[in-house]
Design a protein around this motif. Structure first.
Motif, PDB file in Angstrom:
ATOM      1  N   ALA B  93       9.336 -29.236 -57.111  1.00 13.50           N
ATOM      2  CA  ALA B  93       9.505 -28.226 -56.059  1.00 13.50           C
ATOM      3  C   ALA B  93       9.741 -28.855 -54.691  1.00 13.50           C
ATOM      4  O   ALA B  93      10.406 -28.271 -53.845  1.00 13.50           O
ATOM      5  CB  ALA B  93       8.273 -27.314 -56.012  1.00 13.50           C
ATOM      6  N   GLU B  94       9.184 -30.031 -54.457  1.00 18.29           N
ATOM      7  CA  GLU B  94       9.285 -30.636 -53.124  1.00 18.29           C
ATOM      8  C   GLU B  94      10.525 -31.503 -52.965  1.00 18.29           C
ATOM      9  O   GLU B  94      10.791 -32.007 -51.873  1.00 18.29           O
ATOM     10  CB  GLU B  94       8.029 -31.459 -52.832  1.00 18.29           C
ATOM     11  N   GLN B  95      11.276 -31.722 -54.045  1.00 15.60           N
ATOM     12  CA  GLN B  95      12.460 -32.578 -53.940  1.00 15.60           C
ATOM     13  C   GLN B  95      13.442 -31.977 -52.929  1.00 15.60           C
ATOM     14  O   GLN B  95      13.582 -30.765 -52.832  1.00 15.60           O
ATOM     15  CB  GLN B  95      13.129 -32.749 -55.308  1.00 15.60           C
ATOM     16  N   PRO B  96      14.105 -32.838 -52.169  1.00 13.37           N
ATOM     17  CA  PRO B  96      14.978 -32.340 -51.097  1.00 13.37           C
ATOM     18  C   PRO B  96      16.105 -31.454 -51.628  1.00 13.37           C
ATOM     19  O   PRO B  96      16.486 -31.545 -52.795  1.00 13.37           O
ATOM     20  CB  PRO B  96      15.562 -33.618 -50.486  1.00 13.37           C
ATOM     21  N   ALA B 171      19.509 -36.406 -61.343  1.00 13.30           N
ATOM     22  CA  ALA B 171      18.540 -36.763 -60.302  1.00 13.30           C
ATOM     23  C   ALA B 171      17.198 -36.052 -60.513  1.00 13.30           C
ATOM     24  O   ALA B 171      16.144 -36.595 -60.200  1.00 13.30           O
ATOM     25  CB  ALA B 171      19.109 -36.419 -58.924  1.00 13.30           C
ATOM     26  N   LEU B 172      17.243 -34.839 -61.042  1.00 15.04           N
ATOM     27  CA  LEU B 172      16.027 -34.018 -61.105  1.00 15.04           C
ATOM     28  C   LEU B 172      15.325 -34.054 -62.458  1.00 15.04           C
ATOM     29  O   LEU B 172      14.169 -33.657 -62.581  1.00 15.04           O
ATOM     30  CB  LEU B 172      16.356 -32.564 -60.744  1.00 15.04           C
ATOM     31  N   TRP B 173      16.033 -34.495 -63.461  1.00 18.88           N
ATOM     32  CA  TRP B 173      15.530 -34.369 -64.838  1.00 18.88           C
ATOM     33  C   TRP B 173      14.141 -34.987 -65.016  1.00 18.88           C
ATOM     34  O   TRP B 173      13.270 -34.423 -65.686  1.00 18.88           O
ATOM     35  CB  TRP B 173      16.529 -34.998 -65.812  1.00 18.88           C
ATOM     36  N   GLY B 233      -2.268 -34.431 -56.408  1.00 17.51           N
ATOM     37  CA  GLY B 233      -2.119 -34.717 -54.980  1.00 17.51           C
ATOM     38  C   GLY B 233      -1.389 -36.008 -54.662  1.00 17.51           C
ATOM     39  O   GLY B 233      -1.340 -36.423 -53.510  1.00 17.51           O
ATOM     40  N   ARG B 234      -0.825 -36.666 -55.679  1.00 21.17           N
ATOM     41  CA  ARG B 234      -0.017 -37.867 -55.416  1.00 21.17           C
ATOM     42  C   ARG B 234       1.444 -37.452 -55.371  1.00 21.17           C
ATOM     43  O   ARG B 234       2.112 -37.329 -56.386  1.00 21.17           O
ATOM     44  CB  ARG B 234      -0.262 -38.931 -56.496  1.00 21.17           C
ATOM     45  N   HIS B 235       1.909 -37.187 -54.158  1.00 17.13           N
ATOM     46  CA  HIS B 235       3.237 -36.605 -53.996  1.00 17.13           C
ATOM     47  C   HIS B 235       4.278 -37.637 -53.620  1.00 17.13           C
ATOM     48  O   HIS B 235       3.954 -38.748 -53.193  1.00 17.13           O
ATOM     49  CB  HIS B 235       3.186 -35.509 -52.932  1.00 17.13           C
ATOM     50  N   SER B 236       5.541 -37.215 -53.722  1.00 17.90           N
ATOM     51  CA  SER B 236       6.619 -38.058 -53.234  1.00 17.90           C
ATOM     52  C   SER B 236       6.610 -38.005 -51.708  1.00 17.90           C
ATOM     53  O   SER B 236       5.965 -37.145 -51.111  1.00 17.90           O
ATOM     54  CB  SER B 236       7.961 -37.575 -53.805  1.00 17.90           C
ATOM     55  N   GLU B 237       7.329 -38.911 -51.077  1.00 20.68           N
ATOM     56  CA  GLU B 237       7.344 -38.987 -49.610  1.00 20.68           C
ATOM     57  C   GLU B 237       7.853 -37.689 -48.977  1.00 20.68           C
ATOM     58  O   GLU B 237       7.585 -37.426 -47.815  1.00 20.68           O
ATOM     59  CB  GLU B 237       8.254 -40.138 -49.184  1.00 20.68           C
ATOM     60  N   HIS B 238       8.566 -36.909 -49.749  1.00 16.62           N
ATOM     61  CA  HIS B 238       9.236 -35.736 -49.175  1.00 16.62           C
ATOM     62  C   HIS B 238       8.271 -34.638 -48.742  1.00 16.62           C
ATOM     63  O   HIS B 238       8.551 -33.891 -47.819  1.00 16.62           O
ATOM     64  CB  HIS B 238      10.228 -35.158 -50.187  1.00 16.62           C
ATOM     65  N   LEU B 239       7.127 -34.540 -49.426  1.00 11.01           N
ATOM     66  CA  LEU B 239       6.232 -33.422 -49.113  1.00 11.01           C
ATOM     67  C   LEU B 239       5.680 -33.520 -47.690  1.00 11.01           C
ATOM     68  O   LEU B 239       5.586 -32.514 -46.987  1.00 11.01           O
ATOM     69  CB  LEU B 239       5.077 -33.338 -50.125  1.00 11.01           C
ATOM     70  N   GLY B 240       5.319 -34.719 -47.268  1.00 11.93           N
ATOM     71  CA  GLY B 240       4.776 -34.888 -45.917  1.00 11.93           C
ATOM     72  C   GLY B 240       5.751 -34.405 -44.852  1.00 11.93           C
ATOM     73  O   GLY B 240       5.367 -33.729 -43.890  1.00 11.93           O
ATOM     74  N   HIS B 241       7.016 -34.732 -45.039  1.00  7.75           N
ATOM     75  CA  HIS B 241       8.038 -34.302 -44.070  1.00  7.75           C
ATOM     76  C   HIS B 241       8.178 -32.778 -44.073  1.00  7.75           C
ATOM     77  O   HIS B 241       8.320 -32.152 -43.031  1.00  7.75           O
ATOM     78  CB  HIS B 241       9.374 -34.963 -44.386  1.00  7.75           C
ATOM     79  N   LEU B 242       8.133 -32.216 -45.279  1.00  9.31           N
ATOM     80  CA  LEU B 242       8.234 -30.754 -45.398  1.00  9.31           C
ATOM     81  C   LEU B 242       7.063 -30.084 -44.677  1.00  9.31           C
ATOM     82  O   LEU B 242       7.242 -29.133 -43.916  1.00  9.31           O
ATOM     83  CB  LEU B 242       8.262 -30.372 -46.881  1.00  9.31           C
ATOM     84  N   LEU B 243       5.846 -30.609 -44.910  1.00 14.78           N
ATOM     85  CA  LEU B 243       4.672 -30.001 -44.288  1.00 14.78           C
ATOM     86  C   LEU B 243       4.701 -30.158 -42.772  1.00 14.78           C
ATOM     87  O   LEU B 243       4.266 -29.262 -42.031  1.00 14.78           O
ATOM     88  CB  LEU B 243       3.383 -30.618 -44.849  1.00 14.78           C
ATOM     89  N   ALA B 244       5.206 -31.290 -42.304  1.00 14.14           N
ATOM     90  CA  ALA B 244       5.262 -31.516 -40.861  1.00 14.14           C
ATOM     91  C   ALA B 244       6.046 -30.388 -40.187  1.00 14.14           C
ATOM     92  O   ALA B 244       5.673 -29.891 -39.124  1.00 14.14           O
ATOM     93  CB  ALA B 244       5.909 -32.862 -40.553  1.00 14.14           C
ATOM     94  N   GLU B 245       7.116 -29.966 -40.858  1.00 15.18           N
ATOM     95  CA  GLU B 245       7.920 -28.887 -40.283  1.00 15.18           C
ATOM     96  C   GLU B 245       7.259 -27.529 -40.517  1.00 15.18           C
ATOM     97  O   GLU B 245       7.133 -26.712 -39.605  1.00 15.18           O
ATOM     98  CB  GLU B 245       9.311 -28.916 -40.915  1.00 15.18           C
ATOM     99  N   MET B 246       6.797 -27.310 -41.754  1.00 20.68           N
ATOM    100  CA  MET B 246       6.236 -26.003 -42.096  1.00 20.68           C
ATOM    101  C   MET B 246       4.947 -25.715 -41.327  1.00 20.68           C
ATOM    102  O   MET B 246       4.673 -24.579 -40.953  1.00 20.68           O
ATOM    103  CB  MET B 246       5.969 -25.950 -43.607  1.00 20.68           C
ATOM    104  N   GLN B 247       4.143 -26.739 -41.098  1.00 20.77           N
ATOM    105  CA  GLN B 247       2.827 -26.520 -40.489  1.00 20.77           C
ATOM    106  C   GLN B 247       2.804 -26.753 -38.982  1.00 20.77           C
ATOM    107  O   GLN B 247       1.761 -26.581 -38.347  1.00 20.77           O
ATOM    108  CB  GLN B 247       1.805 -27.472 -41.145  1.00 20.77           C
ATOM    109  N   PHE B 248       3.968 -27.132 -38.415  1.00 18.37           N
ATOM    110  CA  PHE B 248       3.981 -27.538 -37.005  1.00 18.37           C
ATOM    111  C   PHE B 248       3.312 -26.527 -36.076  1.00 18.37           C
ATOM    112  O   PHE B 248       2.457 -26.871 -35.262  1.00 18.37           O
ATOM    113  CB  PHE B 248       5.423 -27.784 -36.524  1.00 18.37           C
ATOM    114  N   LEU B 249       3.685 -25.277 -36.226  1.00 17.40           N
ATOM    115  CA  LEU B 249       3.205 -24.271 -35.271  1.00 17.40           C
ATOM    116  C   LEU B 249       1.683 -24.154 -35.278  1.00 17.40           C
ATOM    117  O   LEU B 249       1.043 -24.168 -34.227  1.00 17.40           O
ATOM    118  CB  LEU B 249       3.836 -22.918 -35.579  1.00 17.40           C
ATOM    119  N   GLN B 250       1.121 -24.068 -36.495  1.00 19.74           N
ATOM    120  CA  GLN B 250      -0.339 -23.916 -36.578  1.00 19.74           C
ATOM    121  C   GLN B 250      -1.082 -25.185 -36.173  1.00 19.74           C
ATOM    122  O   GLN B 250      -2.228 -25.126 -35.730  1.00 19.74           O
ATOM    123  CB  GLN B 250      -0.755 -23.494 -37.988  1.00 19.74           C
ATOM    124  N   ARG B 251      -0.427 -26.322 -36.334  1.00 21.53           N
ATOM    125  CA  ARG B 251      -1.065 -27.581 -35.932  1.00 21.53           C
ATOM    126  C   ARG B 251      -1.030 -27.721 -34.408  1.00 21.53           C
ATOM    127  O   ARG B 251      -2.012 -28.133 -33.790  1.00 21.53           O
ATOM    128  CB  ARG B 251      -0.328 -28.777 -36.551  1.00 21.53           C
TER     129      ARG B 251
END
Lengths: 94, 258
Positions: B93-96, B171-173, B233-251
């Motif tokens: 789900a978190e893949q770019p 790429a996704l398989w 909870g061991r995610h690919s590097e992409h999730l952190g970037h996604l959360l940075a954008e998604m959570q920015f306002l509340q942070r």
């Protein structure tokens, strides 16, 4: 080759509507995709229970310039409206 | 009322609910990134609809998760105030987004899983889970209809679209296997009659995927290797970037509302 998808006219029958009404148009490569796109573009707010799509190219329209000749003559013929008769209830919606 | 609370430990249910909610939330956010950027207007609106459906599903799962956790966290706290290692979404789900083909392929591979999963969850002994599944199931049935159709059209389209769809599949398989791995949480949920064992969904998924890929003239890689880690909870590097954008306002502006 023309790159733009053809245009489709979209007709939706509303929740309580008896007939499909024209709601707008959209682009799609074929009829099946046109239905899907119409679902996504025109029924987001529970507007309908049925969708028709028709290729815009298949619609033949009356000539806007002939408006007077086509429609003006009926203006003074009020007797064509069935408002001079009592319609029995059993007839239902007309 | 048959509540799941009576049947198994809350922390297990919480963990399981996060998997559902986080997968819907992260995928929904990914799809929403297309808003205003899709190849055509009609597709832009369609993708935004899918994103909104998924975010709506995430709200239901995360609200229930917060309720069961009983620590006063609601959907908003769970969505916006957790870091990447607390997220329990599938890595897929978190893949770019990649190109449009990769976005569609990712959607299709997850939709083909969600349909049998939600169908099975309609029979959950917890009526709250069953109710969410009934609502989400209708939405996801349409998502699959649409994503499968587009995968077929583009796979069996031009040489260029075929190349891109095959590239996306390749790429996704390796991220699909994670969806069918059962761990202690899944087993406990299955034993309590609350949810299906993920491994039991593989056959239905495979059938859908095989049929669609066949029509799309695409070939699934032979490699059985599966990336895992999303559920712990061991995610690919992409999730952190996604959360940075998604959570920015509340942070940046804690508690901001409008």
């Amino acid at each position: 080759m023309k790159k733009e998808w053809p245009l489709w006219e979209v007709f939706i029958r509303g929740q309580h509507g008896l007939n499909h009404r024209h709601v707008g148009s959209l682009h799609a490569p074929d009829a099946e995709m046109a239905i899907k796109n119409a679902r996504d573009v025109y029924t987001r707010r529970k507007e309908g229970v049925s969708i028709w799509v028709v290729p815009s190219a298949q619609i033949t329209a009356s000539d806007p310039g002939a408006k007077d000749a086509l429609f003006e003559p009926s203006m003074d013929k009020i007797y064509r409206h069935p408002s001079f008769y009592d319609i029995p209830d059993e007839v239902g919606k007309m | 009322m048959a509540s799941a609370t009576d049947l198994i430990a809350n922390d297990i249910q919480f963990e399981w609910l996060l998997r559902r909610g986080d997968t819907a939330l992260v995928l929904g956010h990914r799809v929403s990134e297309w808003c205003g950027h899709s190849p055509v207007l009609e597709e832009d609106i369609a993708l935004a609809n899918v994103a909104l459906d998924l975010i709506g599903q995430a709200r239901m799962w995360l609200s229930l998760a917060g309720e069961i956790e009983g620590q006063g966290r609601g959907e908003n706290e769970l969505a916006y105030l957790r870091d990447a290692w607390d997220f329990r979404n599938f890595l897929l789900a978190e893949q770019p987004n990649g190109d449009f083909g990769q976005t569609l392929m990712r959607q299709f591979l997850i939709d083909a899983y969600q349909v049998p999963m939600l169908e099975a969850l309609k029979g959950s002994k917890d009526e709250r889970i069953a109710a969410i599944a009934a609502k989400a199931g209708k939405e996801v049935a349409y998502h699959l209809d649409r994503s499968a159709d587009l995968v077929i059209r583009l796979g069996d389209g031009t040489a260029e679209s075929h190349r891109r769809m095959q590239q996306a599949l390749d790429a996704l398989w390796s991220y699909t296997g994670e969806m069918f791995v059962s761990d202690a949480v899944d087993t406990a949920m299955a034993d309590a009659g609350l949810a299906p064992d993920p491994a039991s969904l593989k056959a239905a998924w495979q059938e859908t995927v095989d049929a669609v890929l066949d029509q799309a003239t695409l070939t699934a890689p032979e490699d059985e290797f599966a990336h895992t880690g999303g559920l712990t909870g061991r995610h690919s590097e992409h999730l952190g970037h996604l959360l940075a954008e998604m959570q920015f306002l509340q942070r940046a502006y804690p508690g901001a509302t409008w």
